[in-house]
Structure formats: C-alpha cells, structure tokens
Design an enzyme around this catalytic site. Sequence first.
Site, mmCIF file in Angstrom:
data_model
loop_
_atom_site.group_PDB
_atom_site.id
_atom_site.type_symbol
_atom_site.label_atom_id
_atom_site.label_comp_id
_atom_site.label_asym_id
_atom_site.label_seq_id
_atom_site.Cartn_x
_atom_site.Cartn_y
_atom_site.Cartn_z
ATOM 1 N N TYR A 134 -2.049 -4.267 4.703
ATOM 2 C CA TYR A 134 -3.204 -5.167 4.739
ATOM 3 C C TYR A 134 -2.881 -6.498 5.417
ATOM 4 O O TYR A 134 -3.779 -7.256 5.758
ATOM 5 C CB TYR A 134 -3.687 -5.459 3.311
ATOM 6 C CG TYR A 134 -4.540 -4.364 2.718
ATOM 7 C CD1 TYR A 134 -3.986 -3.122 2.418
ATOM 8 C CD2 TYR A 134 -5.893 -4.559 2.458
ATOM 9 C CE1 TYR A 134 -4.757 -2.104 1.880
ATOM 10 C CE2 TYR A 134 -6.676 -3.546 1.917
ATOM 11 C CZ TYR A 134 -6.098 -2.320 1.637
ATOM 12 O OH TYR A 134 -6.867 -1.321 1.104
ATOM 13 N N LYS A 185 6.427 5.596 -2.079
ATOM 14 C CA LYS A 185 6.685 6.787 -1.260
ATOM 15 C C LYS A 185 8.066 6.576 -0.654
ATOM 16 O O LYS A 185 8.248 6.507 0.574
ATOM 17 C CB LYS A 185 5.574 6.899 -0.198
ATOM 18 C CG LYS A 185 5.608 8.125 0.674
ATOM 19 C CD LYS A 185 5.151 9.405 -0.011
ATOM 20 C CE LYS A 185 5.413 10.590 0.900
ATOM 21 N NZ LYS A 185 5.172 11.892 0.249
ATOM 22 N N ASP A 218 2.042 10.724 -3.898
ATOM 23 C CA ASP A 218 1.321 12.013 -3.829
ATOM 24 C C ASP A 218 1.395 12.715 -5.188
ATOM 25 O O ASP A 218 0.388 13.204 -5.705
ATOM 26 C CB ASP A 218 1.822 12.893 -2.666
ATOM 27 C CG ASP A 218 3.343 12.921 -2.499
ATOM 28 O OD1 ASP A 218 4.042 12.190 -3.231
ATOM 29 O OD2 ASP A 218 3.834 13.681 -1.634
ATOM 30 N N ASP A 242 -5.001 0.653 -3.603
ATOM 31 C CA ASP A 242 -6.415 0.804 -3.241
ATOM 32 C C ASP A 242 -6.862 2.236 -3.487
ATOM 33 O O ASP A 242 -7.879 2.493 -4.142
ATOM 34 C CB ASP A 242 -6.603 0.429 -1.764
ATOM 35 C CG ASP A 242 -8.047 0.612 -1.318
ATOM 36 O OD1 ASP A 242 -8.944 0.180 -2.061
ATOM 37 O OD2 ASP A 242 -8.266 1.207 -0.240
ATOM 38 N N ASP A 246 -9.368 4.034 -6.780
ATOM 39 C CA ASP A 246 -10.622 4.793 -6.636
ATOM 40 C C ASP A 246 -10.467 6.130 -7.360
ATOM 41 O O ASP A 246 -11.374 6.592 -8.056
ATOM 42 C CB ASP A 246 -10.975 5.036 -5.155
ATOM 43 C CG ASP A 246 -11.984 4.010 -4.616
ATOM 44 O OD1 ASP A 246 -12.110 2.914 -5.206
ATOM 45 O OD2 ASP A 246 -12.644 4.305 -3.594
HETATM 46 C C1 IPM Z 1 -11.153 -2.760 -2.669
HETATM 47 C C2 IPM Z 1 -11.781 -2.524 -1.312
HETATM 48 C C3 IPM Z 1 -11.139 -3.454 -0.294
HETATM 49 C C4 IPM Z 1 -9.666 -3.074 -0.182
HETATM 50 C C5 IPM Z 1 -11.776 -3.476 1.112
HETATM 51 C C6 IPM Z 1 -13.257 -3.679 1.055
HETATM 52 C C7 IPM Z 1 -11.134 -4.528 1.960
HETATM 53 O O1 IPM Z 1 -11.675 -1.180 -0.945
HETATM 54 O O2 IPM Z 1 -11.237 -3.883 -3.165
HETATM 55 O O3 IPM Z 1 -10.625 -1.804 -3.256
HETATM 56 O O4 IPM Z 1 -9.312 -2.163 0.577
HETATM 57 O O5 IPM Z 1 -8.875 -3.698 -0.877
HETATM 58 MN MN MN Z 2 -10.915 0.099 -2.516
#
Ligand code: IPM
Ligand code: MN
Length: 346
Positions: A134, A185, A218, A242, A246
């Site tokens: 990032y 990793k 993984d 990140d 999710d």
């Molecule tokens: C998150 C989002 C952000 C990230 C994006 C929108 C920059 O996906 O906060 O998880 O990748 O960190």
């Molecule tokens: Mn995200």
Amino acid sequence: MAQGSAVHKVAVIGGDGIGPEVTAAALEVVAEAGVCLDTASYDLGADRYIRTGEVLPDSVLEELKGVDAILLGAVGPPVGSKKVPPGLLERGLLLRLRFDLDLYVNMRPFSGVGGSIASGCDMVVVRENTEGPYAGEGGILRRGTQQEVATQGSVNTRFGVERCVRFAYQLAYDRPARRLALVHKTNVLTYAGDLWSRAFEEVGREYPEVSTDYNHVDAASIYLVENPARYDVVVTDNLFGDILTDLAGAVFGGIGFAASANLNPARTGPSLFEPVHGAAHDIAGSGRANPVAAIRSAALMLRHLGEEAAAARMEAAVEKLLAGREQAQPFGSTGEVAKSVCHLLA
Ligand code: IPM
Ligand code: MN
Ligand code: NAD
C-alpha cells in the site's frame, strides 16, 4: 443523559454509496446511548471529486488533524466507474488519512453472529496500516508499449512492523486467551517474511505469557473457514490483512457486521473509525445496507474517546440483537436495525 465529561469533536465523512446511510444510523445509536458529540460533516468522496476535482484539500486535512476522532462511512466509486479513475479516492482520501495521521494499526474485531459458522467465536485482526504494497512504491515504465513494465513493491520497515507487532502482543496479553498468530507468506516473500518473523520473535520475548503461532496466509484462509475458533489475535501485513478481514467478515456472519478502528496508538492526532466494508453501490439507496458494522465502529470510537460505558452498552445491544438470530432469517432495513439497537440499549 450525558455521560462523558467533555464534548468530543468528531469529523463525519459519510462518503459514497451506502456510507452516508450507515453513518447516519450509527450516529442515531450514539445519540440514543447518551453521548453528545460535536460533529462536523465533511463532503468528501466521489460526488465532490466529480463536481470540483478535489479529493482531500490540504486545508481540510489540516482541519481533520485537530478533531478528536473521525467517523467514516465508505469511499470509492462503483467498480469500473468511468468518472473516477481507479484508486484515486482510495489513495487520495482514505490512504492519505491513514498515512498522514499515522494510523498504523487497523484493528478489526470479529464476533460470530448467531447461526453463522463462527457463532460463539471471537477474534481480532491487527492489520499493519501504513506500509506493505500500500505504501506506493513502484511505477510504470514505457506505458502502452509492448515493453511496458509495472512494479509495485512491498515496503516493510523494522520500525513500522515492530510497532504493529508490539501493539498486537499487548492486545493479546490483555485478552483472556493470550494467543497471537502471525500470518504471512514467509515461504515465498522471504525478505519481508524474514523481517516480520524476527520482529515477531524478538518482541515476543517481552510477552512470555502470550502463546504464539505462525500460519502462511493461504493456509490461514482454510483454517479461518474450517475452524474460526483457532484464532484469538492475528497480526499481519497490510494486504493480507485487507483480504483476510473480508473473509473473516463473511465467516463471522457477513461483511455488514465487521467494524474497524484505524488507530494512532500514540494519540498524536485523531484516530479513524469505519466499517470494514466499502461503498456497496449495488445496494445503495435500497435500505438494505446493514448498519451494524458502522454502529460497532462508532462504539470503538466512543471507547477510544473514553466513553467506555456507552461503548459497552452499544456493543451489548448489538450482541442481543444478533445472539438469537438464525442465519437464514431476514435482517431488517438500515433504519429498522438502528431502531432495534436503540431499543435494546440497556
Ligand atoms: C479497506 C478497503 C481499503 C483497503 C481500500 C478502499 C483502500 O478495502 O479498508 O479494507 O484496501 O484498505
Ligand atoms: Mn478491504
Ligand atoms: P464492498 O464492500 O462495497 O461490497 C462487497 C459486497 O458486500 C457487495 O455485494 C455489497 O452489497 C456487500 N456489502 C457491503 N457492505 C454491506 C452492508 N453494510 N450491508 C449489506 N451488504 C453489504 O466492496 P466493493 O464492491 O469491492 O467496493 C465498492 C467501492 O467501495 C469501491 O470503490 C472500493 O474501492 C470501495 N471500498 C471502500 C472501503 C472504505 O471506504 N473503507 C472499503 C472497501 C471498498
């Protein structure tokens, strides 16, 4: 019933898509919990960019540095938008805030929703928030030619990794289970992996009470789905964090329940609180956005501001709402859920 002694100055960035809807719902619950915030709304995001070409003016950033906390909904255009170039808002607004405010920890707690495969489990992911892929290292050469080259390196500083890892150890130490897993990793990313592993091991000597583990990212994705109880605190780099969060959102009941705190642990400026999810343009305006992630993020913000009692009451109300829930049970509209949480505040 005002609880805290000071009025907290909070910048509210509703942002794009469902961002403003879930943020409004969260603020409704905060007010019902009796905390009086001095809020200022900032019009930032896709609409402002399309209207004015501005993403985050320097003067606004300076103003934001002076508030006590920032509550953000979500920023970003619909995927594939022709009006906003990819990454412009994400990098220019959200990542700029994370970097310039030194929000080096992205703390993402998960608590299994009743009926989900993680029902009864809870864990926290500590995601490094200012480095890795990032950071913006890299570039593009000979663009549009057959010889085109694009590089996007991962930046890992000993300082940056160590402070994040130390935060994670302290967090694990403060929890009953006292378990911390490094996820990376190291079998392929040998340079970054070496630095992370050594920092993890060396800081660990300061925390002999915390038991440690290591998983490749993984394999961690398998374990998270097959046995979510395996993890207590996980520390990982920016990109792995990140993606894993999710996944954890889905495993723990749905992305609409997952909150986050972008923390400046040294408190040299404000911290930023936001759901893990994005702008969800596919459901914006439909009333189907789940506001729980935003409500939980606001609770994390209140705790950071010293409003522990109100934060705990908000979290307990959400837990009550979710505890007896079956996975297949329909969830109410954004407004209905906010109202239910308000009614459940003890
Ligand atoms: C998150 C989002 C952000 C990230 C994006 C929108 C920059 O996906 O906060 O998880 O990748 O960190
Ligand atoms: Mn995200
Ligand atoms: P997303 O998180 O917005 O949506 C992914 C899926 O989850 C969609 O099907 C969406 O409907 C669903 N979803 C998300 N939040 C929900 C909620 N509260 N209730 C119910 N369903 C929900 O991810 P995306 O589609 O990849 O990204 C859309 C935009 O948001 C992009 O521009 C992206 O860059 C941005 N984004 C911003 C943030 C942030 O501001 N923190 C985080 C992630 C993505």
